[in-house]
Design a protein around this motif. Structure first.
Motif, short mmCIF file in Angstrom:
data_model
loop_
_atom_site.label_atom_id
_atom_site.label_comp_id
_atom_site.label_asym_id
_atom_site.label_seq_id
_atom_site.Cartn_x
_atom_site.Cartn_y
_atom_site.Cartn_z
N GLN A 59 0.83 -1.21 0.00
CA GLN A 59 0.00 0.00 0.00
C GLN A 59 0.87 1.26 0.00
O GLN A 59 0.55 2.24 -0.69
CB GLN A 59 -0.92 0.00 1.22
N ARG A 60 1.94 1.25 0.77
CA ARG A 60 2.84 2.40 0.80
C ARG A 60 3.51 2.61 -0.56
O ARG A 60 3.74 3.76 -0.98
CB ARG A 60 3.90 2.21 1.88
N LYS A 61 3.84 1.49 -1.21
CA LYS A 61 4.45 1.59 -2.54
C LYS A 61 3.48 2.23 -3.54
O LYS A 61 3.86 3.08 -4.34
CB LYS A 61 4.87 0.20 -3.01
N GLU A 110 0.97 4.20 -2.80
CA GLU A 110 0.80 5.61 -2.43
C GLU A 110 1.98 6.44 -2.91
O GLU A 110 1.82 7.58 -3.36
CB GLU A 110 0.64 5.73 -0.91
N SER A 111 3.18 5.86 -2.79
CA SER A 111 4.39 6.58 -3.23
C SER A 111 4.37 6.78 -4.74
O SER A 111 4.70 7.86 -5.24
CB SER A 111 5.63 5.79 -2.83
N GLU A 112 3.99 5.73 -5.48
CA GLU A 112 3.93 5.86 -6.95
C GLU A 112 2.85 6.86 -7.36
O GLU A 112 3.06 7.63 -8.32
CB GLU A 112 3.63 4.48 -7.56
N SER A 113 1.73 6.86 -6.66
CA SER A 113 0.65 7.82 -6.97
C SER A 113 1.10 9.25 -6.70
O SER A 113 0.81 10.18 -7.48
CB SER A 113 -0.58 7.50 -6.12
N ALA A 114 1.87 9.44 -5.61
CA ALA A 114 2.38 10.79 -5.27
C ALA A 114 3.38 11.26 -6.31
O ALA A 114 3.39 12.45 -6.68
CB ALA A 114 3.01 10.78 -3.88
N ASP A 115 4.23 10.33 -6.79
CA ASP A 115 5.21 10.68 -7.82
C ASP A 115 4.53 11.13 -9.11
O ASP A 115 4.97 12.08 -9.78
CB ASP A 115 6.15 9.50 -8.09
N GLU A 116 3.44 10.42 -9.49
CA GLU A 116 2.72 10.76 -10.71
C GLU A 116 2.09 12.15 -10.60
O GLU A 116 2.09 12.94 -11.56
CB GLU A 116 1.65 9.71 -11.00
N THR A 151 3.20 14.59 -8.75
CA THR A 151 4.28 15.58 -8.76
C THR A 151 4.73 15.89 -10.19
O THR A 151 5.00 17.04 -10.56
CB THR A 151 5.48 15.05 -7.94
#
Length: 247
Positions: free
Chosen positions: A233-235, A237-243, A245
């Motif tokens: 789930q953290r991964k 969320e991290s990929e979604s945040a990168d997109e 940005t």
């Protein structure tokens, strides 16, 4: 899955108490029989023409002692059966979460409770429990978890000689009474029964350790699955945040 260690430990304790009670009552029975034989009790001693009050009182004392011993034996056996059947039900229910046993929880309890033949049927139930549990443990030896490896390193397999010995001694104890009704056959029946219980206790003590090991591994696997889920789930969320940005 629910821990079955406390039920197994209580069952083993009352199994030992039951064994001690059987041995003590058999010894007491032999002493009472010897005393009655040595005293030369006969029906004439209790006749109305020449009653022997002392002999009658001693005879009643022996009867009361044996009746009380029988009550104690029944009480100990009932307590043992209660905890043992609770353990058996939970053992089958737990195992079905990781393997497919041949007997359902209620089926195992009912079959093991059948008078005369229940203990013999339980041999097949117990043997299946041992085989399925050891198979489930063996399949986890390739796990990358150090905790699982440590748990497995502390477990020894159940000695199948004791499991088979339990069945053989049970059959001999049941069959010996049909051969000849003598004091010797009675003694042999008790001896085989005690030997059967000793074999079962030995294999039972080893099995409840395997059972606890499987429970500990199951809990560890659940924890690892939760950790993997959180990391996944953290991964995401991290990929979604990168997109976001990049946008």
């Amino acid at each position: 899955m629910e821990s079955n260690k406390s039920r197994g430990t209580r069952s083993l304790f009352w199994m030992k108490v039951n064994l001690v009670a059987v041995v003590l009552i058999c010894i007491l029975g032999l002493i009472v029989t010897h005393q009655l034989t040595a005293s030369g009790y006969s029906m004439q001693q209790f006749s109305s023409e020449s009653p022997d009050i002392g002999a009658a009182m001693n005879f009643m004392y022996y009867i009361i002692v044996m009746a009380f011993s029988g009550f104690v034996m029944l009480l100990v056996w009932s307590i043992f059966q209660f905890f043992w059947l609770l353990w058996l039900f939970r053992a089958e229910k737990n195992l079905r979460l990781v393997a497919m046993s041949k007997f359902s929880p209620w089926g195992a309890v009912i079959c093991s409770s059948i008078p005369y033949v229940g203990f013999l049927i339980h041999y097949f139930i117990f043997k299946d429990l041992v085989m399925q549990t050891e198979s489930a443990l063996e399949s986890r030896r390739q796990s990358s978890s150090k905790t699982v490896a440590e748990i497995l390193s502390k477990v020894s397999p159940v000695d199948k000689n004791f499991v088979n010995g339990f069945a053989i001694m049970t059959v001999l104890a049941a069959a010996i009474g049909f051969i000849r009704d003598t004091s010797i056959s009675g003694f042999l029946a008790v001896a085989f029964s005690v030997a059967s219980l000793l074999c079962y206790m030995k294999s039972f003590a080893a099995f409840i350790k395997e059972e606890q090991a499987l429970f500990d591994i199951y809990q560890e696997e659940k924890l690892m699955a939760k950790v993997d889920q959180v990391l996944w789930q953290r991964k995401l969320e991290s990929e979604s945040a990168d997109e976001k940005t990049k946008v």
